[in-house]
Design a protein around this motif. Structure first.
Motif, PDB file in Angstrom:
ATOM      1  N   LYS A 274       0.906  -1.654   0.262  1.00 59.65           N
ATOM      2  CA  LYS A 274      -0.010  -0.326  -0.068  1.00 59.65           C
ATOM      3  C   LYS A 274       0.671   1.221  -0.026  1.00 59.65           C
ATOM      4  O   LYS A 274       0.240   2.346  -0.555  1.00 59.65           O
ATOM      5  CB  LYS A 274      -1.020   0.425   1.379  1.00 59.65           C
ATOM      6  N   GLN A 275       1.878   1.278   0.512  1.00 59.64           N
ATOM      7  CA  GLN A 275       3.107   2.187   0.114  1.00 59.64           C
ATOM      8  C   GLN A 275       3.665   2.784  -0.938  1.00 59.64           C
ATOM      9  O   GLN A 275       3.748   3.540  -1.187  1.00 59.64           O
ATOM     10  CB  GLN A 275       3.985   1.985   1.230  1.00 59.64           C
ATOM     11  N   GLU A 276       2.970   1.671  -2.120  1.00 55.68           N
ATOM     12  CA  GLU A 276       3.146   2.666  -3.577  1.00 55.68           C
ATOM     13  C   GLU A 276       2.034   3.096  -4.141  1.00 55.68           C
ATOM     14  O   GLU A 276       2.510   3.299  -5.416  1.00 55.68           O
ATOM     15  CB  GLU A 276       3.714   0.707  -4.188  1.00 55.68           C
ATOM     16  N   LYS A 277       0.712   3.358  -3.257  1.00 60.98           N
ATOM     17  CA  LYS A 277       0.202   4.020  -3.672  1.00 60.98           C
ATOM     18  C   LYS A 277       0.643   5.356  -4.821  1.00 60.98           C
ATOM     19  O   LYS A 277       0.318   5.984  -5.676  1.00 60.98           O
ATOM     20  CB  LYS A 277      -1.485   4.407  -2.768  1.00 60.98           C
ATOM     21  N   ASN A 278       1.161   6.034  -3.764  1.00 58.42           N
ATOM     22  CA  ASN A 278       1.628   7.883  -4.085  1.00 58.42           C
ATOM     23  C   ASN A 278       2.044   7.226  -5.282  1.00 58.42           C
ATOM     24  O   ASN A 278       2.574   8.260  -6.205  1.00 58.42           O
ATOM     25  CB  ASN A 278       2.228   8.565  -3.411  1.00 58.42           C
ATOM     26  N   ILE A 288      -5.780   6.200  -8.793  1.00 50.28           N
ATOM     27  CA  ILE A 288      -6.161   5.141  -8.780  1.00 50.28           C
ATOM     28  C   ILE A 288      -7.259   4.411  -8.686  1.00 50.28           C
ATOM     29  O   ILE A 288      -7.029   3.592  -9.706  1.00 50.28           O
ATOM     30  CB  ILE A 288      -5.674   4.504  -6.438  1.00 50.28           C
ATOM     31  N   GLU A 289      -8.201   4.694  -8.610  1.00 49.14           N
ATOM     32  CA  GLU A 289      -9.604   4.189  -9.081  1.00 49.14           C
ATOM     33  C   GLU A 289      -9.311   4.256 -10.790  1.00 49.14           C
ATOM     34  O   GLU A 289     -10.457   3.435 -11.931  1.00 49.14           O
ATOM     35  CB  GLU A 289     -10.113   4.642  -9.564  1.00 49.14           C
ATOM     36  N   ARG A 290      -8.269   4.655 -11.725  1.00 46.10           N
ATOM     37  CA  ARG A 290      -8.367   4.794 -13.356  1.00 46.10           C
ATOM     38  C   ARG A 290      -6.962   3.959 -13.902  1.00 46.10           C
ATOM     39  O   ARG A 290      -6.135   4.643 -14.906  1.00 46.10           O
ATOM     40  CB  ARG A 290      -8.493   6.455 -13.288  1.00 46.10           C
ATOM     41  N   ILE A 313      -4.997 -12.387  -9.604  1.00 48.28           N
ATOM     42  CA  ILE A 313      -5.773 -11.596  -9.993  1.00 48.28           C
ATOM     43  C   ILE A 313      -6.174 -10.372  -8.527  1.00 48.28           C
ATOM     44  O   ILE A 313      -7.593 -10.961  -8.324  1.00 48.28           O
ATOM     45  CB  ILE A 313      -6.218 -11.428 -10.762  1.00 48.28           C
ATOM     46  N   LEU A 314      -5.920  -9.411  -8.334  1.00 40.81           N
ATOM     47  CA  LEU A 314      -6.589  -8.397  -7.163  1.00 40.81           C
ATOM     48  C   LEU A 314      -7.826  -6.915  -7.997  1.00 40.81           C
ATOM     49  O   LEU A 314      -6.397  -6.849  -8.750  1.00 40.81           O
ATOM     50  CB  LEU A 314      -5.736  -8.362  -6.160  1.00 40.81           C
ATOM     51  N   ASN A 315      -8.230  -6.527  -6.891  1.00 41.22           N
ATOM     52  CA  ASN A 315      -8.892  -5.184  -7.927  1.00 41.22           C
ATOM     53  C   ASN A 315      -7.898  -3.867  -6.731  1.00 41.22           C
ATOM     54  O   ASN A 315      -7.479  -3.931  -5.620  1.00 41.22           O
ATOM     55  CB  ASN A 315     -10.270  -5.535  -7.130  1.00 41.22           C
ATOM     56  N   ILE A 316      -7.664  -3.975  -8.079  1.00 45.76           N
ATOM     57  CA  ILE A 316      -6.654  -2.438  -7.051  1.00 45.76           C
ATOM     58  C   ILE A 316      -7.058  -1.186  -6.730  1.00 45.76           C
ATOM     59  O   ILE A 316      -6.840  -1.023  -5.705  1.00 45.76           O
ATOM     60  CB  ILE A 316      -5.777  -0.974  -8.475  1.00 45.76           C
ATOM     61  N   SER A 317      -8.633  -1.205  -6.648  1.00 44.75           N
ATOM     62  CA  SER A 317      -9.402   0.083  -5.934  1.00 44.75           C
ATOM     63  C   SER A 317      -9.295  -0.902  -4.823  1.00 44.75           C
ATOM     64  O   SER A 317      -9.282   0.021  -3.720  1.00 44.75           O
ATOM     65  CB  SER A 317     -10.337   0.311  -6.524  1.00 44.75           C
ATOM     66  N   ASP A 318      -9.671  -2.299  -4.923  1.00 47.00           N
ATOM     67  CA  ASP A 318     -10.270  -2.728  -3.195  1.00 47.00           C
ATOM     68  C   ASP A 318      -8.561  -2.583  -2.138  1.00 47.00           C
ATOM     69  O   ASP A 318      -8.201  -2.649  -1.410  1.00 47.00           O
ATOM     70  CB  ASP A 318     -10.047  -4.337  -3.432  1.00 47.00           C
TER      71      ASP A 318
END
Length: 331
Positions: A274-278, A288-290, A313-318
């Motif tokens: 989750k630290q990779e979000k930025n 993220i949602e796009r 495969i995971l949902n990126i938004s989740d």
């Protein structure tokens, strides 16, 4: 002090090694048992059967190049320690095309050595299928070649999804012993051993030799391997990454995979992931949602790691919006 002072080579080596101006290297060896002895040990309670594997090929592209030799060194292990080793077995394979002079110079394998020979596919499927663990020093390379060679024409999916693989290159913190590189030969040298590299049989021997060594942290390389196969991996794969930010991702530890043109990196926990979000939002300049379709996140275990399979495969938004994410079942 004359040479007559020493009664054997070991004494001479010990004397030289005690002097800071000398460093003694010994040929890499293992304490072998016979294959029948290994089979008997496999039947003992708590013991498991593994294989250290190495291939030589006509090139680097598993989708086009072919295996020329495949070596397997069977071993028995219990929990996180080696119990015994059997001598390696080497199989030859005619790739159906001339071996280039460059490959012959690197591996020592000539067209004459492999002429008319082929891998016993069904026997190899059985042998590898009976192993609870397969290790290679560059597992991403070897696994794809092996699974491609052992997949039958009528099968829709590559052979081997039930087999756990580990990588003695990636799964051990070799930086602790400060080798000149993470090539197997360099690691062996750092541990006082030498061998004739780029021969698949010798690479198997060296691989087990280095894994059996105790690291400065008090654990063997093999202990790290066992830890790695029981650890879930969250893999980010970036497609169509803007050229202007590729260096930023490379410096952050992402690697380029040419076969499907992605920058990827593995993480061992959701918090780390989750630290990779930025970085992702900044790199693609969109929320993220796009990013669905440009960035994929897969949950991978040892059965799929280093193969062409993507895992779950995971949902990126989740993942990045703190919604529940399915955890892997025990391996």
């Amino acid at each position: 002090m004359g040479m007559e002072q020493f009664s054997d080579l070991e004494s001479m080596a010990a004397f030289l090694d005690s002097n800071e101006d000398f460093r003694v290297l010994k040929r890499v060896t293992l304490p072998y048992e016979t294959h029948p002895q290994i089979n008997a040990r496999r039947e003992q309670k708590g013991n498991l059967f593994g294989i250290y594997l190495d291939t030589e090929t006509t090139g680097l592209d598993w989708t086009d190049d072919k295996i020329t030799s495949l070596s397997m060194l069977p071993f028995v292990y219990n929990k996180n320690r080696f119990v015994s080793f059997a001598p390696p077995i080497t199989l030859w394979n005619d790739p159906g095309r001339p071996i280039s002079p460059e490959i012959t110079e690197l591996t020592g394998i000539t067209n004459e050595m492999v002429a008319g020979k082929s891998l016993p596919v069904m026997k190899l499927r059985e042998t590898l299928g009976n192993a609870t663990l397969v290790i290679a020093h560059h597992a991403e390379f070897d696994r794809k070649f092996v699974e491609s060679a052992l997949t039958l024409p009528h099968e829709d999916h590559a052979f081997g999804s039930h087999i756990k693989w580990a990588c003695s290159l990636q799964d051990v913190p070799w930086d602790e012993i400060k080798p000149m590189s993470k090539k197997l030969e360099a690691i062996a040298l750092s541990l006082g051993g030498f061998y004739d590299a780029h021969r698949s049989e010798n690479d198997c021997i060296a691989g087990c030799f280095v894994l059996n060594h105790t690291m400065p942290n008090g654990r063997t390389g093999f202990e790290h391997v066992i830890e790695a196969i029981n650890m879930p991996r969250y893999r980010i794969e970036n497609k169509s990454l803007p050229f202007a930010v590729k260096d930023m991702f490379k410096e952050a530890g992402y690697s380029w995979r040419n076969e499907d043109k992605v920058w990827w990196k593995e993480f061992t926990s959701l918090d780390e992931l989750k630290q990779e979000k930025n970085r992702l939002v900044s790199g693609y300049s969109r929320p993220i949602e796009r990013l669905q379709g440009l960035v994929s996140i897969n949950l991978v275990n040892a059965n799929d790691r280093w193969s062409t399979r993507k895992g779950q495969i995971l949902n990126i938004s989740d993942v990045f919006e703190d919604k529940p994410v399915n955890q892997p079942s025990p391996f």
